[in-house]
Enzyme design. Structure first.
Site, PDB file in Angstrom:
ATOM      1  N   ASP A  54      12.336  10.914   1.437  1.00 38.05           N
ATOM      2  CA  ASP A  54      12.261   9.555   0.891  1.00 38.05           C
ATOM      3  C   ASP A  54      13.612   8.851   1.061  1.00 38.05           C
ATOM      4  O   ASP A  54      13.682   7.721   1.557  1.00 38.05           O
ATOM      5  CB  ASP A  54      11.878   9.631  -0.600  1.00 38.05           C
ATOM      6  CG  ASP A  54      11.897   8.277  -1.275  1.00 38.05           C
ATOM      7  OD1 ASP A  54      10.929   7.523  -1.104  1.00 38.05           O
ATOM      8  OD2 ASP A  54      12.905   7.965  -1.961  1.00 38.05           O
ATOM      9  N   LYS A 100       8.003   1.252   2.798  1.00 35.88           N
ATOM     10  CA  LYS A 100       9.112   1.508   3.741  1.00 35.88           C
ATOM     11  C   LYS A 100       8.684   2.191   5.035  1.00 35.88           C
ATOM     12  O   LYS A 100       9.362   2.084   6.052  1.00 35.88           O
ATOM     13  CB  LYS A 100      10.217   2.297   3.060  1.00 35.88           C
ATOM     14  CG  LYS A 100       9.803   3.665   2.552  1.00 35.88           C
ATOM     15  CD  LYS A 100      10.880   4.257   1.673  1.00 35.88           C
ATOM     16  CE  LYS A 100      10.352   5.343   0.776  1.00 35.88           C
ATOM     17  NZ  LYS A 100       9.289   4.909  -0.160  1.00 35.88           N
ATOM     18  N   THR A 132       0.855  -1.189   0.000  1.00 37.32           N
ATOM     19  CA  THR A 132       0.000   0.000   0.000  1.00 37.32           C
ATOM     20  C   THR A 132       0.896   1.245   0.000  1.00 37.32           C
ATOM     21  O   THR A 132       2.098   1.149   0.231  1.00 37.32           O
ATOM     22  CB  THR A 132      -0.912   0.039   1.256  1.00 37.32           C
ATOM     23  OG1 THR A 132      -0.067   0.081   2.416  1.00 37.32           O
ATOM     24  CG2 THR A 132      -1.825  -1.163   1.323  1.00 37.32           C
ATOM     25  N   LYS A 157      14.874   5.502   3.560  1.00 35.87           N
ATOM     26  CA  LYS A 157      15.615   4.336   3.063  1.00 35.87           C
ATOM     27  C   LYS A 157      16.959   4.213   3.780  1.00 35.87           C
ATOM     28  O   LYS A 157      17.418   3.109   4.080  1.00 35.87           O
ATOM     29  CB  LYS A 157      15.829   4.465   1.558  1.00 35.87           C
ATOM     30  CG  LYS A 157      14.519   4.363   0.767  1.00 35.87           C
ATOM     31  CD  LYS A 157      14.726   4.769  -0.675  1.00 35.87           C
ATOM     32  CE  LYS A 157      13.428   4.714  -1.453  1.00 35.87           C
ATOM     33  NZ  LYS A 157      13.554   5.340  -2.777  1.00 35.87           N
ATOM     34  N   GLY A 199      10.055   1.465  -9.956  1.00 32.38           N
ATOM     35  CA  GLY A 199       9.350   0.781 -11.038  1.00 32.38           C
ATOM     36  C   GLY A 199       8.594  -0.400 -10.473  1.00 32.38           C
ATOM     37  O   GLY A 199       9.088  -1.086  -9.575  1.00 32.38           O
ATOM     38  N   VAL A 254      14.123  -0.595  -0.048  1.00 29.05           N
ATOM     39  CA  VAL A 254      15.312   0.227  -0.325  1.00 29.05           C
ATOM     40  C   VAL A 254      15.866  -0.130  -1.696  1.00 29.05           C
ATOM     41  O   VAL A 254      16.201  -1.285  -1.954  1.00 29.05           O
ATOM     42  CB  VAL A 254      16.423  -0.004   0.735  1.00 29.05           C
ATOM     43  CG1 VAL A 254      17.620   0.887   0.454  1.00 29.05           C
ATOM     44  CG2 VAL A 254      15.894   0.237   2.128  1.00 29.05           C
ATOM     45  N   GLY A 312       6.841  11.362 -15.543  1.00 25.66           N
ATOM     46  CA  GLY A 312       6.360  10.426 -14.520  1.00 25.66           C
ATOM     47  C   GLY A 312       7.438  10.002 -13.529  1.00 25.66           C
ATOM     48  O   GLY A 312       7.251   9.067 -12.769  1.00 25.66           O
TER      49      GLY A 312
HETATM   50  N1  NAP Z   1       6.356   1.876  -7.559  1.00 22.15           N
HETATM   51  C1  NAP Z   1       7.621   1.718  -7.226  1.00 22.15           C
HETATM   52  O1  NAP Z   1       8.512   1.922  -8.027  1.00 22.15           O
HETATM   53  C2  NAP Z   1       7.985   1.261  -5.842  1.00 22.15           C
HETATM   54  C3  NAP Z   1       9.274   0.767  -5.599  1.00 22.15           C
HETATM   55  C4  NAP Z   1       9.599   0.309  -4.312  1.00 22.15           C
HETATM   56  C5  NAP Z   1       8.662   0.416  -3.317  1.00 22.15           C
HETATM   57  N2  NAP Z   1       7.419   0.956  -3.582  1.00 22.15           N
HETATM   58  C6  NAP Z   1       6.459   1.040  -2.488  1.00 22.15           C
HETATM   59  O2  NAP Z   1       5.463   0.049  -2.688  1.00 22.15           O
HETATM   60  C7  NAP Z   1       4.195   0.533  -2.247  1.00 22.15           C
HETATM   61  C8  NAP Z   1       3.195   0.454  -3.402  1.00 22.15           C
HETATM   62  O3  NAP Z   1       3.659   1.247  -4.476  1.00 22.15           O
HETATM   63  P1  NAP Z   1       2.812   1.412  -5.807  1.00 22.15           P
HETATM   64  O4  NAP Z   1       3.681   2.107  -6.754  1.00 22.15           O
HETATM   65  O5  NAP Z   1       2.215   0.126  -6.190  1.00 22.15           O
HETATM   66  O6  NAP Z   1       1.669   2.391  -5.311  1.00 22.15           O
HETATM   67  P2  NAP Z   1       0.215   2.533  -5.934  1.00 22.15           P
HETATM   68  O7  NAP Z   1       0.271   2.301  -7.408  1.00 22.15           O
HETATM   69  O8  NAP Z   1      -0.349   3.785  -5.430  1.00 22.15           O
HETATM   70  O9  NAP Z   1      -0.567   1.299  -5.301  1.00 22.15           O
HETATM   71  C9  NAP Z   1      -0.994   1.226  -3.990  1.00 22.15           C
HETATM   72  C10 NAP Z   1      -2.324   0.510  -3.969  1.00 22.15           C
HETATM   73  O10 NAP Z   1      -2.734   0.360  -2.629  1.00 22.15           O
HETATM   74  C11 NAP Z   1      -4.102   0.733  -2.550  1.00 22.15           C
HETATM   75  N3  NAP Z   1      -4.447   1.120  -1.204  1.00 22.15           N
HETATM   76  C12 NAP Z   1      -4.490   2.342  -0.647  1.00 22.15           C
HETATM   77  N4  NAP Z   1      -4.868   2.262   0.644  1.00 22.15           N
HETATM   78  C13 NAP Z   1      -5.102   0.961   0.894  1.00 22.15           C
HETATM   79  C14 NAP Z   1      -5.554   0.242   2.030  1.00 22.15           C
HETATM   80  N5  NAP Z   1      -5.818   0.853   3.175  1.00 22.15           N
HETATM   81  N6  NAP Z   1      -5.703  -1.095   1.932  1.00 22.15           N
HETATM   82  C15 NAP Z   1      -5.427  -1.732   0.792  1.00 22.15           C
HETATM   83  N7  NAP Z   1      -5.018  -1.103  -0.336  1.00 22.15           N
HETATM   84  C16 NAP Z   1      -4.841   0.233  -0.269  1.00 22.15           C
HETATM   85  C17 NAP Z   1      -4.227   1.844  -3.530  1.00 22.15           C
HETATM   86  O11 NAP Z   1      -5.563   2.049  -3.899  1.00 22.15           O
HETATM   87  P3  NAP Z   1      -6.009   3.453  -4.570  1.00 22.15           P
HETATM   88  O12 NAP Z   1      -4.984   3.795  -5.600  1.00 22.15           O
HETATM   89  O13 NAP Z   1      -7.284   3.123  -5.168  1.00 22.15           O
HETATM   90  O14 NAP Z   1      -6.039   4.407  -3.462  1.00 22.15           O
HETATM   91  C18 NAP Z   1      -3.402   1.301  -4.689  1.00 22.15           C
HETATM   92  O15 NAP Z   1      -4.150   0.428  -5.489  1.00 22.15           O
HETATM   93  C19 NAP Z   1       4.431   1.953  -1.757  1.00 22.15           C
HETATM   94  O16 NAP Z   1       4.585   1.939  -0.374  1.00 22.15           O
HETATM   95  C20 NAP Z   1       5.723   2.359  -2.431  1.00 22.15           C
HETATM   96  O17 NAP Z   1       6.430   3.308  -1.685  1.00 22.15           O
HETATM   97  C21 NAP Z   1       7.077   1.353  -4.823  1.00 22.15           C
END
Ligand code: NAP
Lengths: 164, 420
Positions: free
Chosen positions: B301, B206, B177, B305, B397, B233, B287
């Site tokens: 951020d 994180k 999330t 990490k 990503g 991280v 993006g």
């Molecule tokens: N993307 C990356 O490159 C990356 C890399 C490393 C780590 N991360 C970490 O991984 C996590 C997810 O990243 P992401 O890019 O996938 O983010 P994202 O695209 O915003 O996905 C998060 C999902 O969680 C949902 N959500 C929000 N609140 C929730 C809840 N209470 N219960 C269940 N689901 C909920 C969101 O729904 P809605 O959108 O409908 O609100 C969304 O579908 C984040 O913490 C991020 O920091 C991301």
């Protein structure tokens, strides 16, 4: 780096008498400190830090010692260290000139931090300017202490500090 | 003596021995019978004693044999059923969806290489969940795209609670999330609930780890659960697990670039001489930066990490409050020019040394291994014997993070005996 500590008479021109043989013998002087508070019988302790090119050190030092003795300058200590003064580059961004850069340099000098090089980039003097300073600090000072010094000045003058 | 014997020969050998001994004793007693009555009484007594002794031994051996075979049968039966990892995914966004795609693509590979089977039992979103006890068909889910709430097993308003998870029979939870930087919620609660219920956790979020690292680790230990947060991280760069391969060294310092957005902006400013605002706008259009980029450009951020890195690799107990943070918005193209003229570049570094955590712009020698461009991440560890070790890779990503999650999942599955 070479450290030379000696006693010179407290009268005008005596410092030149000390410095001349150093530069004549390929010495590149980094700093001179007078210890007026330790003056004894009209003699002031002076410490000079300088560098001599590696290949000339031996012969130059021999000559230097001879010349100083001839001039009646008493050598208290002559030692060599690999790095008596270290340097660090910083860039200050903000109103570096408006906040009196001379004052900044003087305040650093008061802590025995020298600024042998300075380079600036700015559009107008009243605008934000960027100044790169090379800071040379004594071995007795840690890098942490140096950063504390410059950071506190930057904080006070609202300057953005970037360091090596 | 008997114990040694019990663990030595097999059942047939024992039976043969019993009969052989019996046969010898018979001959002995026959010979002794002819030598006098008194002696023969002792011999008969000895004979009976030995027969009983060896019979008991045989029975024990037979029992042991049966027991071992029963266990084998039981084990193989258990293996077939328990090799299945039952997953709950929380957060079906970029990372969550990427993970499901990888899991689908690699199903056969996971089976072939690791003898690992999995079922995705539940997928939680902020407003409900998909729950199917015999496993969600990932293919049809992915085909549904954003309309997955139309699936018959979508349940509105369901959240990841203690009461619910005890009924759906999961053994691993994936937390993906979004991060609330101040509270770590909702992820922090999700992780605590999972661990309290003995469920293993793999997280990409994180927040909980830079806020409550020690508490989470303790909770996992208390509940004999595993928690993997490699993805938090530098995403797919396996920096946290590198620790296991450096156990003979002490890591003394960490220097890293941990935020792709900042590194992209600074790379563009350096290459084109453009001001910060323009580079940021460009990053947003591509993006690489959020609409509200403050967490990235102000350094928080990277600070989060860095805390996780320092706690994991240096054994510290820090939280994000312990980091001195300065962002990059004060950097000008002229400052970058000045740096260049001396062979330096300006980079946003995260540094852990001398018990201090710092995130700030620094002058870095142009030929430093940390001088990387674009959205990449890089981490340099200084070790006592191995010297510097540098890892570089894509720090963001969906697929990158998902691949790190999959690594964590396989690692836990191996530890649990769900995978080979
Ligand atoms: N993307 C990356 O490159 C990356 C890399 C490393 C780590 N991360 C970490 O991984 C996590 C997810 O990243 P992401 O890019 O996938 O983010 P994202 O695209 O915003 O996905 C998060 C999902 O969680 C949902 N959500 C929000 N609140 C929730 C809840 N209470 N219960 C269940 N689901 C909920 C969101 O729904 P809605 O959108 O409908 O609100 C969304 O579908 C984040 O913490 C991020 O920091 C991301």
């Amino acid at each position: 780096m070479i450290f030379l500590e000696c006693l010179i008479p407290d009268h005008p021109g005596s410092l030149i008498e000390l410095i001349k043989p150093i530069s004549n013998n390929h010495g590149n002087i980094y700093g001179i400190l007078h210890f007026h508070d330790r003056k004894k019988e009209n003699m002031i302790p002076v410490s000079v830090n300088f560098e001599i090119p590696e290949e000339l050190i031996e012969a130059s030092l021999e000559r230097l010692k001879k010349e100083l003795t001839e001039k009646n300058i008493h050598i208290e200590k002559l030692t060599m260290g690999d790095k008596t003064r270290q340097d660090l580059i910083v860039i200050l961004t903000g109103h570096v000139f408006d906040t009196d850069i001379v004052d900044t340099i003087k305040r650093l000098a008061a802590k025995n931090i020298k600024v042998p090089e300075l380079q600036a980039k700015f559009t107008e003097i009243s605008e934000i300017s960027n100044v790169k300073l090379k800071l040379v600090y004594p071995e007795s000072m840690t890098e942490h202490d140096l950063i504390q010094e410059i950071s506190s000045i930057c904080k006070e003058k609202n300057l953005f500090l970037i360091r090596t | 003596m008997e114990i040694e014997f019990l663990h030595g020969p097999n059942l047939i050998q024992i039976l043969l021995l019993v009969f052989f001994k019996f046969f010898i004793l018979l001959i002995e007693s026959y010979l002794n019978l002819n030598n006098g009555k008194k002696k023969s009484f002792n011999i008969y007594y000895k004979l009976i004693f030995n027969i009983i002794n060896y019979l008991i031994l045989s029975i024990l051996k037979i029992q042991e044999y049966i027991k071992q075979n029963e266990l084998k049968l039981y084990k193989s039966d258990f293996t077939v059923n328990s090799m299945e990892i039952k997953i709950a995914l929380i957060g079906y966004g970029n990372v969550g969806a990427s993970l499901l795609k990888i899991l689908k693509e690699k199903r056969q590979l996971l089976k072939n290489n690791f003898n690992m089977n999995y079922k995705v039992i539940a997928i939680f979103e902020y407003d409900g969940a998909l729950i199917k006890k015999d496993g969600i068909d990932i293919d049809s889910l992915l085909k549904k795209g954003d309309n997955y709430r139309e699936l018959p097993f979508w349940k509105d308003g369901i959240t990841f609670t203690n009461e619910l998870i005890s009924t759906i029979g999961i053994n691993l939870c994936i937390e993906a999330t979004p991060t609330n930087p101040d509270t770590g919620e909702p992820a922090l609660s999700h992780i605590k609930i999972a661990l309290n219920n003995g469920i293993d956790v793999v997280a990409s979020n994180k927040g909980p780890f830079y806020l409550e690292y020690d508490k989470i680790k303790k909770l996992a230990k208390e509940n004999n659960s595993y928690v993997n947060y490699e993805a938090t991280v530098a995403s797919c760069v396996p920096i946290l697990s590198l620790k296991n391969n450096l156990i003979g060294n002490t890591i003394t310092q960490i220097k890293a670039i941990l935020n792709g957005t900042c590194n992209y902006i600074l790379s563009r400013m350096t290459a084109e001489g453009i001001p910060f605002d323009i580079a940021l706008k460009e990053a947003q259009e591509l993006g690489f930066a959020e609409a509200n980029p403050s967490l990235d450009i102000d350094g928080w951020d990277a600070a989060g990490k860095l805390v996780i890195l320092a706690n994991e690799l240096l054994g510290w107990s820090k939280s994000i409050k312990d980091v001195d943070v300065r962002g990059i918005s004060g950097i000008t193209p002229q400052a970058i020019e000045l740096a260049k003229s001396d062979g330096y570049v300006i980079k946003h570094l995260a540094i852990a040394e001398n018990d201090k955590l710092l995130v700030e712009p620094r002058l870095l020698e142009r030929n430093s291994p940390l001088n990387i461009s674009g959205t990449l991440n890089v981490i340099e560890l200084l070790t006592d014997y191995a010297g510097p070790i540098v890892l570089m890779g894509r720090g963001a990503g969906g697929f990158e993070a998902a691949s790190a999650i999959l690594n964590g999942l396989i690692d836990i599955a191996k530890k649990r005996g769900y995978a080979k």
